[in-house]
Scaffold this motif. Structure first.
Motif, PDB file in Angstrom:
ATOM      1  N   ARG A  25      -6.920 -21.978   1.116  1.00  0.00           N
ATOM      2  CA  ARG A  25      -6.045 -22.038   2.295  1.00  0.00           C
ATOM      3  C   ARG A  25      -5.996 -20.691   2.999  1.00  0.00           C
ATOM      4  N   THR A  26      -5.589 -20.731   4.272  1.00  0.00           N
ATOM      5  CA  THR A  26      -5.513 -19.527   5.100  1.00  0.00           C
ATOM      6  C   THR A  26      -4.179 -19.535   5.845  1.00  0.00           C
ATOM      7  N   TYR A  27      -3.594 -18.352   5.994  1.00  0.00           N
ATOM      8  CA  TYR A  27      -2.314 -18.204   6.685  1.00  0.00           C
ATOM      9  C   TYR A  27      -2.433 -17.159   7.792  1.00  0.00           C
ATOM     10  N   SER A  28      -1.713 -17.378   8.887  1.00  0.00           N
ATOM     11  CA  SER A  28      -1.490 -16.347   9.896  1.00  0.00           C
ATOM     12  C   SER A  28      -0.126 -15.739   9.615  1.00  0.00           C
ATOM     13  N   ASP A  29      -0.019 -14.427   9.756  1.00  0.00           N
ATOM     14  CA  ASP A  29       1.221 -13.709   9.468  1.00  0.00           C
ATOM     15  C   ASP A  29       1.644 -12.912  10.697  1.00  0.00           C
ATOM     16  N   LEU A  30       2.947 -12.784  10.872  1.00  0.00           N
ATOM     17  CA  LEU A  30       3.488 -11.924  11.916  1.00  0.00           C
ATOM     18  C   LEU A  30       4.662 -11.167  11.318  1.00  0.00           C
ATOM     19  N   TRP A  31       4.622  -9.849  11.423  1.00  0.00           N
ATOM     20  CA  TRP A  31       5.685  -8.998  10.899  1.00  0.00           C
ATOM     21  C   TRP A  31       6.346  -8.259  12.049  1.00  0.00           C
ATOM     22  N   VAL A  32       7.666  -8.196  12.021  1.00  0.00           N
ATOM     23  CA  VAL A  32       8.442  -7.362  12.939  1.00  0.00           C
ATOM     24  C   VAL A  32       9.163  -6.348  12.067  1.00  0.00           C
ATOM     25  N   ILE A  33       8.868  -5.077  12.287  1.00  0.00           N
ATOM     26  CA  ILE A  33       9.410  -3.991  11.473  1.00  0.00           C
ATOM     27  C   ILE A  33      10.240  -3.094  12.389  1.00  0.00           C
ATOM     28  N   ARG A  34      11.538  -3.063  12.148  1.00  0.00           N
ATOM     29  CA  ARG A  34      12.427  -2.206  12.949  1.00  0.00           C
ATOM     30  C   ARG A  34      12.654  -0.906  12.188  1.00  0.00           C
ATOM     31  N   LEU A  35      12.545   0.197  12.915  1.00  0.00           N
ATOM     32  CA  LEU A  35      12.595   1.528  12.305  1.00  0.00           C
ATOM     33  C   LEU A  35      13.889   2.248  12.652  1.00  0.00           C
ATOM     34  N   ASP A  36      14.348   3.107  11.720  1.00  0.00           N
ATOM     35  CA  ASP A  36      15.507   3.947  12.014  1.00  0.00           C
ATOM     36  C   ASP A  36      15.033   5.280  12.589  1.00  0.00           C
ATOM     37  N   ALA A  37      15.954   6.189  12.789  1.00  0.00           N
ATOM     38  CA  ALA A  37      15.630   7.483  13.404  1.00  0.00           C
ATOM     39  C   ALA A  37      14.697   8.331  12.546  1.00  0.00           C
ATOM     40  N   ASP A  38      14.629   8.045  11.242  1.00  0.00           N
ATOM     41  CA  ASP A  38      13.735   8.776  10.333  1.00  0.00           C
ATOM     42  C   ASP A  38      12.412   8.042  10.113  1.00  0.00           C
ATOM     43  N   ASP A  39      12.108   7.058  10.971  1.00  0.00           N
ATOM     44  CA  ASP A  39      10.888   6.238  10.870  1.00  0.00           C
ATOM     45  C   ASP A  39      10.809   5.439   9.574  1.00  0.00           C
ATOM     46  N   ARG A  40      11.939   5.102   9.019  1.00  0.00           N
ATOM     47  CA  ARG A  40      11.985   4.240   7.838  1.00  0.00           C
ATOM     48  C   ARG A  40      12.345   2.823   8.271  1.00  0.00           C
ATOM     49  N   CYS A  41      11.839   1.873   7.520  1.00  0.00           N
ATOM     50  CA  CYS A  41      12.139   0.474   7.827  1.00  0.00           C
ATOM     51  C   CYS A  41      13.625   0.212   7.606  1.00  0.00           C
ATOM     52  N   ARG A  42      14.300  -0.283   8.635  1.00  0.00           N
ATOM     53  CA  ARG A  42      15.703  -0.666   8.483  1.00  0.00           C
ATOM     54  C   ARG A  42      15.860  -2.178   8.515  1.00  0.00           C
ATOM     55  N   GLU A  43      14.818  -2.872   9.011  1.00  0.00           N
ATOM     56  CA  GLU A  43      14.843  -4.334   9.058  1.00  0.00           C
ATOM     57  C   GLU A  43      13.412  -4.850   9.070  1.00  0.00           C
ATOM     58  N   PHE A  44      13.148  -5.881   8.283  1.00  0.00           N
ATOM     59  CA  PHE A  44      11.815  -6.473   8.225  1.00  0.00           C
ATOM     60  C   PHE A  44      11.947  -7.982   8.347  1.00  0.00           C
ATOM     61  N   THR A  45      11.164  -8.556   9.254  1.00  0.00           N
ATOM     62  CA  THR A  45      11.086 -10.006   9.392  1.00  0.00           C
ATOM     63  C   THR A  45       9.620 -10.392   9.284  1.00  0.00           C
TER      64      THR A  45
END
Length: 57
Positions: A25-45
């Motif tokens: 099987r094969t999947y398509s993926d989409l990630w939304v990565i929101r960053l804080d002021a220190d360029d760290r992930c604060r939210e991941f979808t």
């Protein structure tokens, strides 16, 4: 196999499109990565969608 590529990257958000393939099987993926002021992930979808199986024939 896993392929990915950035669609867009700003100071606050990165959007990544990917494809994950297994032998059966094969999947398509989409990630939304929101960053804080220190360029760290604060939210991941992460969203995925399975590709339909090829038609027999």
């Amino acid at each position: 196999m896993f392929d990915r590529r950035p669609v867009t990257v700003t100071d606050e958000v990165a959007i990544v499109q990917g494809r994950t393939a297994y032998p059966d099987r094969t999947y398509s993926d989409l990630w939304v990565i929101r960053l804080d002021a220190d360029d760290r992930c604060r939210e991941f979808t992460g969203c995925w969608m399975e590709h339909p199986a090829p038609a027999a024939g």
